[in-house]
Design a protein around this motif. Structure first.
Motif, PDB file in Angstrom:
ATOM      1  N   ALA A   1      -5.006   3.764   7.405  1.00  9.42           N
ATOM      2  CA  ALA A   1      -3.652   4.311   7.242  1.00  9.42           C
ATOM      3  C   ALA A   1      -2.611   3.196   7.130  1.00  9.42           C
ATOM      4  O   ALA A   1      -1.711   3.250   6.291  1.00  9.42           O
ATOM      5  CB  ALA A   1      -3.322   5.233   8.409  1.00  9.42           C
ATOM      6  N   VAL A   2      -2.737   2.171   7.973  1.00  7.87           N
ATOM      7  CA  VAL A   2      -1.793   1.050   7.926  1.00  7.87           C
ATOM      8  C   VAL A   2      -1.914   0.310   6.600  1.00  7.87           C
ATOM      9  O   VAL A   2      -0.912  -0.047   5.971  1.00  7.87           O
ATOM     10  CB  VAL A   2      -2.019   0.073   9.099  1.00  7.87           C
ATOM     11  CG1 VAL A   2      -1.053  -1.090   9.018  1.00  7.87           C
ATOM     12  CG2 VAL A   2      -1.864   0.779  10.424  1.00  7.87           C
ATOM     13  N   LEU A   3      -3.138   0.077   6.161  1.00  7.89           N
ATOM     14  CA  LEU A   3      -3.368  -0.617   4.893  1.00  7.89           C
ATOM     15  C   LEU A   3      -2.787   0.169   3.726  1.00  7.89           C
ATOM     16  O   LEU A   3      -2.128  -0.395   2.842  1.00  7.89           O
ATOM     17  CB  LEU A   3      -4.866  -0.842   4.692  1.00  7.89           C
ATOM     18  CG  LEU A   3      -5.291  -1.706   3.502  1.00  7.89           C
ATOM     19  CD1 LEU A   3      -4.658  -3.093   3.594  1.00  7.89           C
ATOM     20  CD2 LEU A   3      -6.799  -1.807   3.426  1.00  7.89           C
ATOM     21  N   LEU A   4      -2.990   1.482   3.725  1.00 10.70           N
ATOM     22  CA  LEU A   4      -2.434   2.328   2.670  1.00 10.70           C
ATOM     23  C   LEU A   4      -0.909   2.362   2.735  1.00 10.70           C
ATOM     24  O   LEU A   4      -0.240   2.400   1.696  1.00 10.70           O
ATOM     25  CB  LEU A   4      -2.993   3.752   2.776  1.00 10.70           C
ATOM     26  CG  LEU A   4      -4.459   3.932   2.414  1.00 10.70           C
ATOM     27  CD1 LEU A   4      -4.898   5.386   2.641  1.00 10.70           C
ATOM     28  CD2 LEU A   4      -4.716   3.539   0.960  1.00 10.70           C
ATOM     29  N   GLY A   5      -0.362   2.346   3.946  1.00 10.07           N
ATOM     30  CA  GLY A   5       1.087   2.319   4.094  1.00 10.07           C
ATOM     31  C   GLY A   5       1.690   1.054   3.499  1.00 10.07           C
ATOM     32  O   GLY A   5       2.707   1.108   2.800  1.00 10.07           O
ATOM     33  N   ALA A   6       1.063  -0.079   3.775  1.00  3.26           N
ATOM     34  CA  ALA A   6       1.539  -1.345   3.207  1.00  3.26           C
ATOM     35  C   ALA A   6       1.382  -1.353   1.685  1.00  3.26           C
ATOM     36  O   ALA A   6       2.267  -1.830   0.963  1.00  3.26           O
ATOM     37  CB  ALA A   6       0.771  -2.509   3.825  1.00  3.26           C
ATOM     38  N   LEU A   7       0.269  -0.822   1.190  1.00  5.26           N
ATOM     39  CA  LEU A   7       0.042  -0.744  -0.253  1.00  5.26           C
ATOM     40  C   LEU A   7       1.073   0.168  -0.917  1.00  5.26           C
ATOM     41  O   LEU A   7       1.573  -0.129  -2.011  1.00  5.26           O
ATOM     42  CB  LEU A   7      -1.375  -0.231  -0.527  1.00  5.26           C
ATOM     43  CG  LEU A   7      -1.792  -0.110  -1.998  1.00  5.26           C
ATOM     44  CD1 LEU A   7      -1.717  -1.467  -2.692  1.00  5.26           C
ATOM     45  CD2 LEU A   7      -3.198   0.476  -2.095  1.00  5.26           C
ATOM     46  N   HIS A   8       1.400   1.272  -0.264  1.00  8.77           N
ATOM     47  CA  HIS A   8       2.435   2.193  -0.746  1.00  8.77           C
ATOM     48  C   HIS A   8       3.762   1.449  -0.938  1.00  8.77           C
ATOM     49  O   HIS A   8       4.441   1.619  -1.966  1.00  8.77           O
ATOM     50  CB  HIS A   8       2.589   3.335   0.261  1.00  8.77           C
ATOM     51  CG  HIS A   8       3.765   4.222   0.038  1.00  8.77           C
ATOM     52  ND1 HIS A   8       3.845   5.107  -1.019  1.00  8.77           N
ATOM     53  CD2 HIS A   8       4.920   4.388   0.748  1.00  8.77           C
ATOM     54  CE1 HIS A   8       4.994   5.765  -0.960  1.00  8.77           C
ATOM     55  NE2 HIS A   8       5.666   5.340   0.102  1.00  8.77           N
ATOM     56  N   PHE A   9       4.119   0.616   0.010  1.00 10.84           N
ATOM     57  CA  PHE A   9       5.366  -0.155  -0.061  1.00 10.84           C
ATOM     58  C   PHE A   9       5.322  -1.150  -1.216  1.00 10.84           C
ATOM     59  O   PHE A   9       6.295  -1.296  -1.967  1.00 10.84           O
ATOM     60  CB  PHE A   9       5.599  -0.858   1.267  1.00 10.84           C
ATOM     61  CG  PHE A   9       6.972  -1.455   1.417  1.00 10.84           C
ATOM     62  CD1 PHE A   9       8.017  -1.126   0.562  1.00 10.84           C
ATOM     63  CD2 PHE A   9       7.233  -2.360   2.444  1.00 10.84           C
ATOM     64  CE1 PHE A   9       9.286  -1.668   0.719  1.00 10.84           C
ATOM     65  CE2 PHE A   9       8.502  -2.903   2.613  1.00 10.84           C
ATOM     66  CZ  PHE A   9       9.523  -2.569   1.737  1.00 10.84           C
TER      67      PHE A   9
ATOM     68  N   ILE B   1       5.027  -9.528   2.295  1.00  4.32           N
ATOM     69  CA  ILE B   1       4.937 -10.060   3.663  1.00  4.32           C
ATOM     70  C   ILE B   1       4.304  -9.020   4.583  1.00  4.32           C
ATOM     71  O   ILE B   1       3.429  -9.335   5.402  1.00  4.32           O
ATOM     72  CB  ILE B   1       6.332 -10.465   4.177  1.00  4.32           C
ATOM     73  CG1 ILE B   1       6.830 -11.693   3.410  1.00  4.32           C
ATOM     74  CG2 ILE B   1       6.295 -10.746   5.677  1.00  4.32           C
ATOM     75  CD1 ILE B   1       8.255 -12.086   3.736  1.00  4.32           C
ATOM     76  N   TYR B   2       4.745  -7.766   4.446  1.00  2.00           N
ATOM     77  CA  TYR B   2       4.147  -6.692   5.251  1.00  2.00           C
ATOM     78  C   TYR B   2       2.642  -6.594   4.990  1.00  2.00           C
ATOM     79  O   TYR B   2       1.850  -6.469   5.931  1.00  2.00           O
ATOM     80  CB  TYR B   2       4.816  -5.356   4.927  1.00  2.00           C
ATOM     81  CG  TYR B   2       6.116  -5.117   5.633  1.00  2.00           C
ATOM     82  CD1 TYR B   2       6.164  -4.924   7.009  1.00  2.00           C
ATOM     83  CD2 TYR B   2       7.310  -5.070   4.929  1.00  2.00           C
ATOM     84  CE1 TYR B   2       7.364  -4.703   7.660  1.00  2.00           C
ATOM     85  CE2 TYR B   2       8.522  -4.844   5.570  1.00  2.00           C
ATOM     86  CZ  TYR B   2       8.538  -4.663   6.935  1.00  2.00           C
ATOM     87  OH  TYR B   2       9.733  -4.438   7.585  1.00  2.00           O
ATOM     88  N   MET B   3       2.269  -6.639   3.724  1.00  2.00           N
ATOM     89  CA  MET B   3       0.842  -6.550   3.380  1.00  2.00           C
ATOM     90  C   MET B   3       0.074  -7.726   3.967  1.00  2.00           C
ATOM     91  O   MET B   3      -1.043  -7.553   4.497  1.00  2.00           O
ATOM     92  CB  MET B   3       0.678  -6.506   1.863  1.00  2.00           C
ATOM     93  CG  MET B   3      -0.772  -6.502   1.390  1.00  2.00           C
ATOM     94  SD  MET B   3      -1.727  -5.072   1.991  1.00  2.00           S
ATOM     95  CE  MET B   3      -1.188  -3.818   0.821  1.00  2.00           C
ATOM     96  N   ALA B   4       0.642  -8.921   3.890  1.00  2.00           N
ATOM     97  CA  ALA B   4      -0.030 -10.115   4.426  1.00  2.00           C
ATOM     98  C   ALA B   4      -0.224 -10.001   5.933  1.00  2.00           C
ATOM     99  O   ALA B   4      -1.286 -10.361   6.462  1.00  2.00           O
ATOM    100  CB  ALA B   4       0.787 -11.366   4.090  1.00  2.00           C
ATOM    101  N   VAL B   5       0.779  -9.488   6.627  1.00  2.00           N
ATOM    102  CA  VAL B   5       0.674  -9.314   8.086  1.00  2.00           C
ATOM    103  C   VAL B   5      -0.423  -8.304   8.421  1.00  2.00           C
ATOM    104  O   VAL B   5      -1.238  -8.523   9.330  1.00  2.00           O
ATOM    105  CB  VAL B   5       2.021  -8.865   8.676  1.00  2.00           C
ATOM    106  CG1 VAL B   5       1.868  -8.476  10.140  1.00  2.00           C
ATOM    107  CG2 VAL B   5       3.053  -9.965   8.534  1.00  2.00           C
TER     108      VAL B   5
END
Length: 201
Positions: free
Chosen positions: A156-164, A177-181
């Motif tokens: 879910a977190v990975l998909l959320g970052a990908l969505h952004f 940056i969010y995705m990298a974190v």
């Protein structure tokens, strides 16, 4: 220093985290109604709520590495942080549905035709069973299956970052940056699991 901080953390009641975590929602709504979010308040409100949700998901994901590597124990707040993240994701979705798109047929068309919305809806769908089972009764009822179910958090977190990353236009550093974190936090878990497996074998 860490011991003192952990002692202080143990004294902080969980309801205080819920209270502080929920405060941005009415404040953002107030800003949207009074022109404080710019010329496109609905879009801005939608973005701010979604970003808050992603930030909370990342904080929740960081709790275990912080405990393992920095000896900072925030485990007592993990459920609260996860539920607050779901709260903001739900508000983000609600603003999109009710204030932004509004037309039911257009909502379904957007989900099917726009990949970033498809990814975002998938992340939300994964978070629903996590939020529903974030209670002691579900933990007792599901037993070992509860832990496996809540590993969906990582997806879910990975998909959320990908969505952004997918929704922004052009090259913007913030979503990257969010995705990298997120990837870095997930990588720490993979390394730890490999180390544990090597020790057992």
């Amino acid at each position: 220093m860490i011991d003192r901080l952990n002692t202080f953390i143990r004294k902080v009641p969980t309801w205080f985290v819920y209270l502080i975590g929920a405060l941005p929602a009415p404040w953002l709504l107030y800003l949207a109604l009074t022109g404080g979010l710019g010329v496109e308040p609905i879009k801005a409100l939608e973005h701010e709520l979604g970003e808050l949700a992603l930030q909370l998901l990342i904080v929740g994901l960081a709790i275990t590495p912080l405990r393992r590597f920095a000896k900072l124990n925030l485990l007592k707040f993990r459920r609260a942080i996860g539920l607050l993240a779901f709260f903001y994701v739900a508000l983000h979705l609600l603003v999109w549905l009710v204030l932004d798109v509004q037309i039911l047929s257009q909502i379904w068309a957007d989900i099917l035709k726009r990949p970033y919305i498809t990814v975002g809806m998938a992340a939300f769908a994964l978070m629903v069973p996590l939020a529903v089972t974030s209670n002691n009764w579900s933990l007792r009822k599901l037993g070992a299956r509860w832990r496996k179910l809540h590993q969906l958090t990582y997806v879910a977190v990975l998909l959320g970052a990908l969505h952004f990353v997918m929704l922004v236009k052009g090259f913007q550093i913030e979503p990257l940056i969010y995705m990298a974190v997120v990837l870095a936090l997930l990588a720490t878990r993979v390394k730890v699991k490999r180390a544990l497996f090597a020790q057992r074998s």
